[in-house]
Motif scaffolding. Structure first.
Motif, short mmCIF file in Angstrom:
data_model
loop_
_atom_site.label_atom_id
_atom_site.label_comp_id
_atom_site.label_asym_id
_atom_site.label_seq_id
_atom_site.Cartn_x
_atom_site.Cartn_y
_atom_site.Cartn_z
N SER A 7 0.79 -1.14 0.12
CA SER A 7 0.14 -0.05 0.02
C SER A 7 0.78 1.25 -0.07
O SER A 7 1.53 1.44 0.97
CB SER A 7 -1.09 0.00 1.20
OG SER A 7 -1.65 1.24 1.11
N ARG A 8 0.75 1.99 -0.97
CA ARG A 8 1.43 3.11 -1.10
C ARG A 8 3.10 3.06 -0.81
O ARG A 8 3.77 4.04 -0.28
CB ARG A 8 1.00 4.36 -0.35
CG ARG A 8 -0.36 4.85 -0.66
CD ARG A 8 -0.81 5.82 0.21
NE ARG A 8 -0.31 7.02 -0.24
CZ ARG A 8 -0.55 7.89 -1.24
NH1 ARG A 8 -1.62 7.57 -2.10
NH2 ARG A 8 0.05 8.94 -1.35
N GLY A 10 7.02 2.80 -1.56
CA GLY A 10 7.86 3.82 -2.06
C GLY A 10 9.41 3.73 -1.64
O GLY A 10 9.43 3.15 -0.29
N TRP A 17 13.29 10.01 -5.67
CA TRP A 17 12.15 8.59 -5.67
C TRP A 17 12.82 7.65 -6.68
O TRP A 17 13.03 7.87 -7.90
CB TRP A 17 10.84 8.92 -5.96
CG TRP A 17 10.10 9.81 -4.98
CD1 TRP A 17 10.06 11.12 -4.85
CD2 TRP A 17 9.37 9.23 -3.71
NE1 TRP A 17 9.34 11.51 -3.68
CE2 TRP A 17 9.14 10.44 -2.97
CE3 TRP A 17 9.53 8.21 -3.16
CZ2 TRP A 17 8.21 10.28 -1.63
CZ3 TRP A 17 8.71 7.92 -1.90
CH2 TRP A 17 8.40 8.98 -1.41
N ARG A 20 7.42 5.06 -6.14
CA ARG A 20 6.71 5.44 -5.00
C ARG A 20 4.95 5.22 -5.49
O ARG A 20 4.71 4.88 -6.70
CB ARG A 20 6.65 7.09 -5.16
CG ARG A 20 6.14 7.94 -6.23
CD ARG A 20 6.59 9.25 -6.41
NE ARG A 20 5.81 10.09 -5.20
CZ ARG A 20 5.88 11.27 -4.81
NH1 ARG A 20 6.73 12.18 -5.74
NH2 ARG A 20 5.53 11.84 -4.02
N ASP A 21 4.40 5.16 -4.35
CA ASP A 21 2.81 5.11 -4.45
C ASP A 21 2.40 3.89 -5.23
O ASP A 21 1.30 3.81 -6.12
CB ASP A 21 2.21 6.28 -5.19
CG ASP A 21 2.21 7.61 -4.26
OD1 ASP A 21 2.56 7.48 -3.14
OD2 ASP A 21 2.22 8.57 -4.88
N ASP A 23 0.40 0.44 -5.30
CA ASP A 23 -0.34 -0.28 -4.47
C ASP A 23 -0.55 -1.69 -5.39
O ASP A 23 -0.86 -1.65 -6.55
CB ASP A 23 -1.95 0.19 -4.61
CG ASP A 23 -1.97 1.57 -3.84
OD1 ASP A 23 -1.32 1.47 -2.63
OD2 ASP A 23 -2.22 2.71 -4.18
N GLU A 57 8.75 4.16 2.02
CA GLU A 57 7.39 4.74 2.44
C GLU A 57 6.40 3.58 2.48
O GLU A 57 6.75 2.44 1.45
CB GLU A 57 7.20 5.60 1.26
CG GLU A 57 8.21 6.66 1.32
CD GLU A 57 8.23 7.65 2.64
OE1 GLU A 57 6.79 7.62 3.08
OE2 GLU A 57 8.97 8.28 3.08
N GLY A 58 5.35 3.64 2.84
CA GLY A 58 4.02 2.75 2.64
C GLY A 58 4.15 1.52 3.58
O GLY A 58 4.89 1.14 4.46
#
Length: 247
Positions: A7-8, A10, A17, A20-21, A23, A57-58
């Protein structure tokens, strides 16, 4: 039940980056493809999904073990071993499937590991569902074509009976018929109950893979023309000629 849930997701480094993001939810028996141009972070994402690389991230949840197929520079054939020797070595390292785990490992993988002393190559190829594979057991790792390297990586990955198998750049260095064969082989592998995630620049037409595109430009396109503030002030003459609006 899902084998992988991202989920999201990254990864951000000092240079920016990597991806990223993202799903993504992958269940048993599903084939997913991560596509994008070179440098889009496909390899880093695959390794993160398999638990071999960090993310910043995520959220990422994975159930059960994961195995790597061919990943250039990370997991590749030994140039000095033949295909058959690769398989024999992997089976010897893995050993028999413990009785307590036999219900959790695909039957084909159990059979291949039981047969390692008799005909390891044939058992491993059949277990992966690649009986029509263009793979010679006597070819050395250094002489394998790009497609053959991918096939060997998938066969070796299946021997441990993982929940998840990942393979990188599956369309690199191959022509259209080879790519079509490989995507069909990946579908058959997923059909045995594995969750399979492969990366490529694009997916061949007719493939059953669920596609996740990453690395596309995200620059916002301006749909309105913005004029300088000075241009918004009408000249005096124009103001005098503007008709009055009565309300």
């Amino acid at each position: 039940m899902k084998i992988v849930e991202a989920s999201r997701l990254g990864l951000r480094t000092r240079r920016g980056w990597v991806y990223r993001d993202v799903d993504l939810r992958v269940g048993p028996g599903e084939l997913h493809a991560v596509t994008g141009p070179p440098g889009s972070g496909r390899t880093s994402l695959l390794l993160a999904l398999a638990g071999r690389f960090p993310h910043t991230e995520g959220e990422l949840r994975r159930r059960g073990p994961a195995a790597l197929g061919q990943v250039a520079g990370v997991h590749e054939p030994d140039p000095t071993l033949t295909v058959a020797e690769h398989i024999q070595e992997r089976l010897l390292l893995l050993g028999p499937v413990p009785r307590r785990r036999r219900q959790l490992v695909p039957v084909a993988a159990v059979r291949a590991r039981r047969a390692y002393r008799r005909d390891a190559y044939a058992a491993a190829i059949a277990g992966a569902g690649f009986t029509d594979t263009p793979l010679d057991p006597d070819v050395y790792g250094r002489d394998l074509t790009p497609v053959q390297r991918q096939v060997l990586g998938l066969v070796l990955a299946s021997l441990s009976g993982p929940n998840l198998i990942v393979a990188d750049d599956v369309d690199a260095g191959s022509d259209a018929p080879e790519r079509a064969w490989l995507w069909a082989a990946l579908s058959r592998l997923a059909g045995q109950g594995y969750a399979v995630i492969a990366s490529a620049r694009a997916v061949e037409p007719g493939s059953t893979a669920i596609v996740h595109r990453i690395g596309d430009p995200t620059r916002r396109i301006r749909t309105e023309l913005t004029l300088p503030a000075a241009a918004l002030v009408k000249p005096r003459a124009a103001q005098d000629q503007t008709p009055e609006v009565t309300r």
